[in-house]
Design a protein around this motif. Structure first.
Motif, PDB file in Angstrom:
ATOM      1  N   LEU A 206      -6.455  -6.235   2.352  1.00  0.00           N
ATOM      2  CA  LEU A 206      -5.103  -5.701   2.445  1.00  0.00           C
ATOM      3  C   LEU A 206      -4.799  -5.370   3.902  1.00  0.00           C
ATOM      4  O   LEU A 206      -5.621  -4.779   4.596  1.00  0.00           O
ATOM      5  CB  LEU A 206      -4.966  -4.442   1.583  1.00  0.00           C
TER       6      LEU A 206
ATOM      7  N   LEU B 252       3.463  -1.501  -4.572  1.00  0.00           N
ATOM      8  CA  LEU B 252       2.181  -2.178  -4.813  1.00  0.00           C
ATOM      9  C   LEU B 252       1.509  -1.620  -6.067  1.00  0.00           C
ATOM     10  O   LEU B 252       1.064  -2.380  -6.935  1.00  0.00           O
ATOM     11  CB  LEU B 252       1.279  -2.015  -3.598  1.00  0.00           C
TER      12      LEU B 252
ATOM     13  N   ILE C 140      -1.507  -8.336   0.451  1.00  0.00           N
ATOM     14  CA  ILE C 140      -2.819  -8.516  -0.157  1.00  0.00           C
ATOM     15  C   ILE C 140      -3.136 -10.000  -0.103  1.00  0.00           C
ATOM     16  O   ILE C 140      -2.293 -10.839  -0.432  1.00  0.00           O
ATOM     17  CB  ILE C 140      -2.836  -8.055  -1.621  1.00  0.00           C
TER      18      ILE C 140
ATOM     19  N   ASP D  97      -1.530  -4.054   6.627  1.00  0.00           N
ATOM     20  CA  ASP D  97      -0.156  -3.597   6.745  1.00  0.00           C
ATOM     21  C   ASP D  97       0.335  -3.936   8.143  1.00  0.00           C
ATOM     22  O   ASP D  97      -0.434  -4.042   9.089  1.00  0.00           O
ATOM     23  CB  ASP D  97      -0.032  -2.103   6.432  1.00  0.00           C
TER      24      ASP D  97
ATOM     25  N   GLN E 160       0.523  -3.655  -9.250  1.00  0.00           N
ATOM     26  CA  GLN E 160      -0.905  -3.948  -9.368  1.00  0.00           C
ATOM     27  C   GLN E 160      -1.611  -3.098 -10.426  1.00  0.00           C
ATOM     28  O   GLN E 160      -2.559  -3.551 -11.056  1.00  0.00           O
ATOM     29  CB  GLN E 160      -1.589  -3.732  -8.011  1.00  0.00           C
TER      30      GLN E 160
ATOM     31  N   TYR F 186       4.490  -6.431  -0.265  1.00  0.00           N
ATOM     32  CA  TYR F 186       5.291  -5.283  -0.688  1.00  0.00           C
ATOM     33  C   TYR F 186       5.898  -4.633   0.554  1.00  0.00           C
ATOM     34  O   TYR F 186       5.203  -4.410   1.536  1.00  0.00           O
ATOM     35  CB  TYR F 186       4.425  -4.266  -1.442  1.00  0.00           C
TER      36      TYR F 186
END
Length: 209
Positions: free
Chosen positions: A72, A202, A138, A74, A206, A148
């Motif tokens: 993951l 997320l 992800i 960002d 998820q 996201y």
């Protein structure tokens, strides 16, 4: 149908200890063991994208391919209305010291000063509206991915206030508050931040099943 995360390890594609801590706290309730790309010795890929989505995917895919573990990443940053959305995807670059600015590395006070200086050039009535954006990507080792996006609006203040945050947090006051992100209790900030907004999306997709 979006692919879902299982339990186990998740690589957080960052070498930033503050970001790792913040992301790990948000994922802890979902039974994921977070490892940083830095602790695994993974190289940092060149962020050649021109959007937050592109850069988040670059980092997540590089970590997943190098580690063989779901990863993951960002990509986040500050956008200032009066500066046409800058620094935006170049938020961290504005903190990088040039050869004449001292030892290599990031100086966030200098970066905040650059933003303030550019606003000051526009006069006392300039809009101080700004927002933080966050994109979470992800990536699975086989190439599949999910994205996201989150955002929080606010305004900029000067001089910087508070010591609890990092990056541009000391100059950003979120809408509805009179304290900067760096003055707010971390739990309160995490509950309302751009990263929290993206994480809520997320988690809903998820883990909401």
């Amino acid at each position: 149908m979006t692919r879902h995360l299982g339990s186990g390890s998740l690589v957080i594609a960052t070498h930033n200890a503050g970001k790792l801590k913040e992301i790990s706290a948000l994922l802890e309730p979902h039974g994921l063991k977070c490892l940083s790309a830095g602790s695994l010795g993974l190289p940092e890929p060149a962020e050649t994208g021109t959007t937050f989505v592109e850069n988040a995917l670059i980092k997540a895919r590089a970590a997943a391919e190098a580690s063989g573990i779901v990863s993951l990443a960002d990509d986040s940053g500050l956008s200032v209305a009066a500066l046409d959305g800058r620094p935006g995807v170049y938020t961290a670059d504005w903190a990088e010291r040039q050869w004449f600015e001292g030892k290599p590395g990031r100086d966030w006070y200098m970066a905040m000063g650059k933003v303030e200086g550019m606003l000051a050039e526009q006069g006392p009535d300039v809009s101080r509206a700004a927002w933080f954006s966050c994109v979470l990507a992800i990536a699975w080792p086989d190439g599949e991915s999910a994205v996201y996006e989150g955002r929080i609006d606010g305004s900029l203040t000067w001089p910087p206030r508070g010591k609890l945050g990092f990056g541009y947090d000391p100059v950003f006051i979120p809408v509805g508050k009179d304290q900067t992100f760096a003055e707010l209790d971390p739990a309160e900030k995490h509950a309302m931040s751009h990263r929290a907004d993206a994480f809520a999306k997320l988690v809903a997709e998820q883990f909401g099943r």
